[in-house]
Design an enzyme around this catalytic site. Structure first.
Site, mmCIF file in Angstrom:
data_model
loop_
_atom_site.group_PDB
_atom_site.id
_atom_site.type_symbol
_atom_site.label_atom_id
_atom_site.label_comp_id
_atom_site.label_asym_id
_atom_site.label_seq_id
_atom_site.Cartn_x
_atom_site.Cartn_y
_atom_site.Cartn_z
ATOM 1 N N ASP A 33 0.915 -1.175 0.093
ATOM 2 C CA ASP A 33 0.061 0.016 0.097
ATOM 3 C C ASP A 33 0.862 1.364 -0.049
ATOM 4 O O ASP A 33 1.820 1.264 0.793
ATOM 5 C CB ASP A 33 -0.948 -0.217 1.119
ATOM 6 C CG ASP A 33 -2.107 0.979 1.198
ATOM 7 O OD1 ASP A 33 -3.061 0.622 0.874
ATOM 8 O OD2 ASP A 33 -1.758 2.105 1.198
ATOM 9 N N ILE A 34 0.366 2.183 -0.793
ATOM 10 C CA ILE A 34 1.320 3.471 -0.892
ATOM 11 C C ILE A 34 1.401 4.068 0.445
ATOM 12 O O ILE A 34 2.179 5.121 0.648
ATOM 13 C CB ILE A 34 0.719 4.309 -1.910
ATOM 14 C CG1 ILE A 34 1.768 5.320 -2.564
ATOM 15 C CG2 ILE A 34 -0.593 5.029 -1.514
ATOM 16 C CD1 ILE A 34 1.443 5.873 -3.952
ATOM 17 N N GLU A 99 -12.408 3.450 -1.149
ATOM 18 C CA GLU A 99 -11.918 4.654 -2.115
ATOM 19 C C GLU A 99 -11.516 3.968 -3.511
ATOM 20 O O GLU A 99 -11.780 4.852 -4.366
ATOM 21 C CB GLU A 99 -10.497 5.057 -1.561
ATOM 22 C CG GLU A 99 -10.655 5.837 -0.114
ATOM 23 C CD GLU A 99 -9.235 6.309 0.467
ATOM 24 O OE1 GLU A 99 -8.482 6.049 -0.129
ATOM 25 O OE2 GLU A 99 -9.230 6.329 1.704
ATOM 26 N N HIS A 104 -10.298 -5.024 -3.588
ATOM 27 C CA HIS A 104 -8.964 -5.386 -3.062
ATOM 28 C C HIS A 104 -9.041 -5.860 -1.751
ATOM 29 O O HIS A 104 -9.898 -5.497 -0.929
ATOM 30 C CB HIS A 104 -8.285 -4.097 -3.021
ATOM 31 C CG HIS A 104 -8.641 -2.935 -2.661
ATOM 32 N ND1 HIS A 104 -9.497 -2.172 -3.406
ATOM 33 C CD2 HIS A 104 -8.591 -2.277 -1.451
ATOM 34 C CE1 HIS A 104 -9.934 -0.941 -2.581
ATOM 35 N NE2 HIS A 104 -9.231 -1.356 -1.425
ATOM 36 N N HIS A 106 -6.915 -5.803 2.186
ATOM 37 C CA HIS A 106 -5.756 -5.305 2.816
ATOM 38 C C HIS A 106 -5.344 -6.456 3.504
ATOM 39 O O HIS A 106 -6.102 -7.290 4.280
ATOM 40 C CB HIS A 106 -6.214 -3.948 3.844
ATOM 41 C CG HIS A 106 -6.753 -2.929 3.035
ATOM 42 N ND1 HIS A 106 -6.079 -1.828 2.907
ATOM 43 C CD2 HIS A 106 -8.305 -2.825 2.431
ATOM 44 C CE1 HIS A 106 -6.648 -0.937 2.304
ATOM 45 N NE2 HIS A 106 -8.190 -1.297 2.180
HETATM 46 P P1 5GP Z 1 -10.117 1.345 0.304
HETATM 47 O O1 5GP Z 1 -10.300 2.475 1.044
HETATM 48 O O2 5GP Z 1 -10.376 1.418 -0.988
HETATM 49 O O3 5GP Z 1 -10.201 0.043 0.990
HETATM 50 O O4 5GP Z 1 -8.299 1.278 0.271
HETATM 51 C C1 5GP Z 1 -7.672 1.856 -0.865
HETATM 52 C C2 5GP Z 1 -6.145 1.781 -0.415
HETATM 53 O O5 5GP Z 1 -5.405 2.022 -1.837
HETATM 54 C C3 5GP Z 1 -5.703 2.813 0.371
HETATM 55 O O6 5GP Z 1 -5.150 2.231 1.588
HETATM 56 C C4 5GP Z 1 -4.497 3.813 -0.379
HETATM 57 O O7 5GP Z 1 -3.537 4.133 0.354
HETATM 58 C C5 5GP Z 1 -4.194 2.557 -1.558
HETATM 59 N N1 5GP Z 1 -3.840 3.331 -2.773
HETATM 60 C C6 5GP Z 1 -4.462 4.367 -3.323
HETATM 61 N N2 5GP Z 1 -3.818 4.498 -4.332
HETATM 62 C C7 5GP Z 1 -2.573 3.926 -4.571
HETATM 63 C C8 5GP Z 1 -1.572 3.826 -5.263
HETATM 64 O O8 5GP Z 1 -1.589 4.562 -6.411
HETATM 65 N N3 5GP Z 1 -0.733 2.681 -5.100
HETATM 66 C C9 5GP Z 1 -0.778 1.935 -3.997
HETATM 67 N N4 5GP Z 1 0.328 0.987 -3.955
HETATM 68 N N5 5GP Z 1 -1.578 2.260 -3.212
HETATM 69 C C10 5GP Z 1 -2.695 3.065 -3.396
#
Ligand code: 5GP
Length: 125
Positions: A33-34, A99, A104, A106
């Site tokens: 994760d970034i 987001e 995905h 985690h």
């Molecule tokens: P969500 O809230 O959708 O479950 O999590 C999305 C995740 O994607 C977040 O933890 C965010 O840090 C990660 N993320 C967003 N953009 C990028 C990216 O460009 N590269 C990587 N490696 N992770 C990303």
């Protein structure tokens, strides 16, 4: 919700933007994760176009579902997470603050991860 092929994880899958790759096979890609929220914070995504856990689990072919979850286990094994343990989490939709609209998981590990969700959310307190 319709799948948007321009979401950030679709671009990572197509190699249009880079990622710090951990694992890849026919069914899944895993990368760091970034913005990590634990010492280990890896995202595992299926290669197919699915918006969320709900979409993937409800509509993907059985082979893709099985292959994906086998891949998640492979990632945990490759990172040596089984003895210390780890947490797998997926946000679905607005209440869960999803987001990125490509399914995905985690994978968190590397420390005591605390409680599952914010305290006090249940109706009973
Ligand atoms: P969500 O809230 O959708 O479950 O999590 C999305 C995740 O994607 C977040 O933890 C965010 O840090 C990660 N993320 C967003 N953009 C990028 C990216 O460009 N590269 C990587 N490696 N992770 C990303």
């Amino acid at each position: 919700m319709a799948y948007d092929p321009n979401n950030i994880f679709a671009k990572i899958l197509r190699g249009e933007i880079p990622c710090n790759k951990v694992y890849e096979d026919t069914y899944a890609l895993a990368f760091h994760d970034i913005t990590p929220q634990a010492p280990v914070h890896v995202l595992v995504i299926p290669k197919g176009a699915y918006v969320s856990f709900d979409d993937f689990s409800g509509t993907a072919p059985a082979e893709a579902v099985a292959g994906f979850y086998r891949a998640v286990q492979q990632v945990a094994a490759q990172l040596g997470l089984q003895s210390g343990g780890y947490r797998v989490l997926s946000n679905v939709g607005p209440d869960a603050h999803q987001e990125v609209m490509h399914y995905h998981l985690h994978l968190f590990a590397g420390c005591d991860l605390g409680r599952m969700v914010k305290k006090g959310l249940a109706a009973g307190g």
